[in-house]
Design a protein around this motif. Structure first.
Motif, short mmCIF file in Angstrom:
data_model
loop_
_atom_site.label_atom_id
_atom_site.label_comp_id
_atom_site.label_asym_id
_atom_site.label_seq_id
_atom_site.Cartn_x
_atom_site.Cartn_y
_atom_site.Cartn_z
N ALA A 1 2.67 -1.64 4.14
CA ALA A 1 2.58 -0.24 4.05
C ALA A 1 4.02 0.55 4.50
CB ALA A 1 1.34 0.26 4.66
N LEU A 2 4.85 0.81 3.80
CA LEU A 2 5.99 1.32 4.02
C LEU A 2 6.06 2.93 3.73
CD1 LEU A 2 8.07 -1.30 2.87
CD2 LEU A 2 7.51 -1.09 4.97
N HIS A 3 6.26 3.61 4.83
CA HIS A 3 6.31 5.27 4.72
C HIS A 3 4.83 5.72 4.17
CE1 HIS A 3 10.60 3.59 4.64
NE2 HIS A 3 10.35 3.70 5.78
N VAL B 1 -0.28 -0.67 -4.60
CA VAL B 1 -1.29 0.50 -4.79
C VAL B 1 -0.77 1.55 -4.51
CG1 VAL B 1 -3.44 1.12 -3.61
CG2 VAL B 1 -2.96 -1.56 -3.91
N GLU B 2 -1.10 2.77 -5.33
CA GLU B 2 -0.32 3.98 -5.29
C GLU B 2 -1.27 4.99 -5.98
OE1 GLU B 2 2.46 5.21 -4.13
OE2 GLU B 2 1.35 7.22 -5.18
N LEU B 3 -1.51 5.95 -5.43
CA LEU B 3 -2.31 7.15 -5.64
C LEU B 3 -1.79 7.94 -6.89
CD1 LEU B 3 -3.11 9.30 -2.80
CD2 LEU B 3 -4.86 8.13 -4.09
N MET C 1 0.65 -1.31 0.05
CA MET C 1 0.03 0.06 -0.02
C MET C 1 0.88 1.38 0.13
SD MET C 1 -2.89 -1.28 -0.02
CE MET C 1 -4.32 -2.09 0.75
N GLY C 2 0.61 2.04 -0.90
CA GLY C 2 1.35 3.47 -1.11
C GLY C 2 2.75 2.87 -1.53
N SER C 3 2.75 2.03 -2.76
CA SER C 3 4.26 1.53 -3.30
C SER C 3 4.98 2.59 -3.73
CB SER C 3 3.77 0.47 -4.23
OG SER C 3 2.95 1.12 -5.24
C1 LIG Z 1 6.91 8.12 1.10
S1 LIG Z 1 6.47 7.04 -0.25
C2 LIG Z 1 6.94 5.49 0.23
C3 LIG Z 1 7.08 4.70 -1.04
C4 LIG Z 1 7.23 3.30 -0.70
N1 LIG Z 1 6.50 2.51 0.03
C5 LIG Z 1 8.54 3.32 -0.24
O1 LIG Z 1 8.73 2.87 1.06
O2 LIG Z 1 9.61 3.37 -0.63
C6 LIG Z 1 4.41 7.07 0.18
C7 LIG Z 1 3.68 6.86 -1.10
O3 LIG Z 1 2.37 6.45 -0.52
C8 LIG Z 1 1.57 6.99 -1.56
N2 LIG Z 1 0.28 7.38 -0.87
C9 LIG Z 1 0.02 8.22 0.16
N3 LIG Z 1 -1.17 8.12 0.91
C10 LIG Z 1 -1.68 7.23 0.02
C11 LIG Z 1 -3.05 6.49 -0.19
N4 LIG Z 1 -4.19 7.10 0.99
N5 LIG Z 1 -3.27 5.82 -1.15
C12 LIG Z 1 -2.37 5.13 -1.93
N6 LIG Z 1 -1.16 5.76 -2.00
C13 LIG Z 1 -0.91 6.54 -1.16
C14 LIG Z 1 2.13 8.22 -1.79
O4 LIG Z 1 1.77 8.86 -3.15
C15 LIG Z 1 3.76 7.93 -1.95
O5 LIG Z 1 3.96 7.59 -3.22
#
Ligand SMILES: C[S@@+](CC[C@H](N)C(=O)[O-])C[C@H]1O[C@@H](n2cnc3c(N)ncnc32)[C@H](O)[C@@H]1O
Length: 393
Positions: A258-260, A216-218, A188-190
């Motif tokens: 869900a990382l970060h 899953v990514e916005l 989640m939030g890839s």
């Molecule tokens: C800081 S990045 C982390 C990316 C990856 N998980 C990593 O650790 O390298 C957070 C990601 O989560 C996505 N994001 C934040 N809220 C979200 C949501 N509600 N649904 C889907 N994606 C989301 C953001 O667009 C962003 O690309």
């Protein structure tokens, strides 16, 4: 030592270390059930100091890892089986060995065909001991982590280290959780997909598992880019979907990651995991604004929260402690630990939950503890409580 079966086991371990086919040793079934130590895992690692046996001592709320040379390691196995544990399971690339002792002092030792297809991680130089190699991994090049000749790019060293550590931690959790064949993973939030690709690569190519992995990514541009890279890399069961953590339809989630994910997006992810009865939930939270804004203790804790930096750290601890407690209330056994040193990334805490029992009712005692913590810090609600519709006092 009088037990010939134990002697035999130690000899087999010694042989497998010298044949370099040792994969893993597990010591379990405690002799004294009142002790905190639950079990011990050992594997081989190659580090600066040489090739060593790395033991993970598993306690209810933490794991402690210590490395020993082979001689010390064997002595530790012997002592642990004499004093602390009834059972040892040794996996080598050639056979499985099951050693069992009984309270009456008798024991058995059985050998059978190797159950692990995974190549033993028993390698002699540091480069090869990496979980993900910088060489011959097209996705790492396409993601901009490595150069065409398989070297980690300047400025990407921390990211590469983080990828490796993350794959190491998650693969251990997958082993512990005994996932079904073809399990489904939702990341989640890839984001740019660094960790999603590496995990898929390791699970399929090194552990010979066949998971369906979805990121899953916005942000649509990142989704499109990741799908192109997945196709070029021949990762047939890895795809990326544009959508929100909250609403993207995913019928099955066995392993939720869900990382970060920012602030309360972590809560949305945990909520999805709990409501879809995911077997494993792994989150690395980041920013803890929702709780920080509400914290207003009217007791001695105000002496901590009056300092901005301490308030921030306190908010982090409180937010994640409540997350872990709520996961426990819903039947997960949880651990919270640092997965990489702060010198490489400040966002380094992982909350890992493994579902213990599908049918257990919600544990009210844990939820009462959440209420007590909220009261102590003057907090009205935690976002995860809201999502789960847990009544607030
Ligand atoms: C800081 S990045 C982390 C990316 C990856 N998980 C990593 O650790 O390298 C957070 C990601 O989560 C996505 N994001 C934040 N809220 C979200 C949501 N509600 N649904 C889907 N994606 C989301 C953001 O667009 C962003 O690309």
């Amino acid at each position: 030592m009088n037990d010939p079966n134990l002697q035999r086991l130690l000899l087999i371990i010694e042989e497998s270390l010298s044949n370099t086919d040792f994969i893993k040793l597990t010591l379990s079934s405690k002799k004294d059930t009142s002790g905190e130590l639950k079990n011990i895992y050992a594997k081989v690692v190659s580090v600066k100091a040489g090739t060593l046996l790395s033991f993970v001592f598993r306690y209810p709320a933490k794991d402690i890892t210590r490395n020993y040379n082979f001689e010390e390691g064997l002595a530790l196995v012997k002592k642990s089986l004499e004093e602390d544990f009834y059972q040892a399971i040794l996996l080598t690339a050639n056979k499985d060995v099951h050693f069992m002792q009984f309270p009456n002092g008798k024991s058995t030792i059985k050998q059978q065909e190797a159950s692990q297809q995974m190549k033993p991680v028993f390698l002699h130089d540091k480069q090869k001991s990496l979980f993900i190699s910088p060489e011959n991994n097209l996705y790492l090049q396409l993601l901009g982590v490595t150069t065409l000749d398989g070297k980690v790019k300047k400025g990407m060293e921390d990211k590469f280290r983080q990828i490796n550590k993350y794959v190491e931690v998650v693969s251990h959790v997958v082993e512990q959780a005994n996932m079904n064949a073809g399990f489904s993973v939702a990341d989640m939030g890839s984001g740019k997909g660094y960790l999603t690709f590496a995990l898929y690569d390791y699970l399929t190519n090194r552990m010979s598992l066949t998971p369906e992995v979805v990121g899953v990514e916005l942000r649509p541009n990142l989704v499109a880019q990741c799908n192109v890279i997945s196709k070029k890399s021949g990762f047939e069961k890895l795809k990326f979907i544009q959508g929100s953590i909250e609403k993207t339809v995913l019928p099955e989630i066995d392993l939720l990651i869900a990382l970060h994910a920012c602030d309360t997006a972590t809560d949305e992810a945990i909520f999805r995991g709990i409501s879809q009865k995911a077997r494993v939930i792994i989150t690395a939270p980041c920013c803890h604004k929702q709780i920080r804004k509400q914290m207003n203790p009217d007791n001695a804790l105000a002496e901590i929260t009056k300092y901005g930096i301490l308030e921030e750290r306190q908010a982090e601890m409180l937010t994640d402690a409540i997350r872990a407690l709520i996961m426990e209330a819903y039947g997960y056994s949880t651990k919270v630990f640092e997965f990489i040193s702060t010198e490489h990334t400040p966002k380094n805490v992982l909350i890992v939950g493994i579902k213990k029992n599908e049918k257990e009712p919600v544990n009210q005692d844990k939820l009462d503890k959440v209420q007590a913590l909220k009261k102590l810090f003057g907090i009205e609600y935690h976002f995860l409580e809201k999502l789960l519709e847990i009544p607030s006092l």
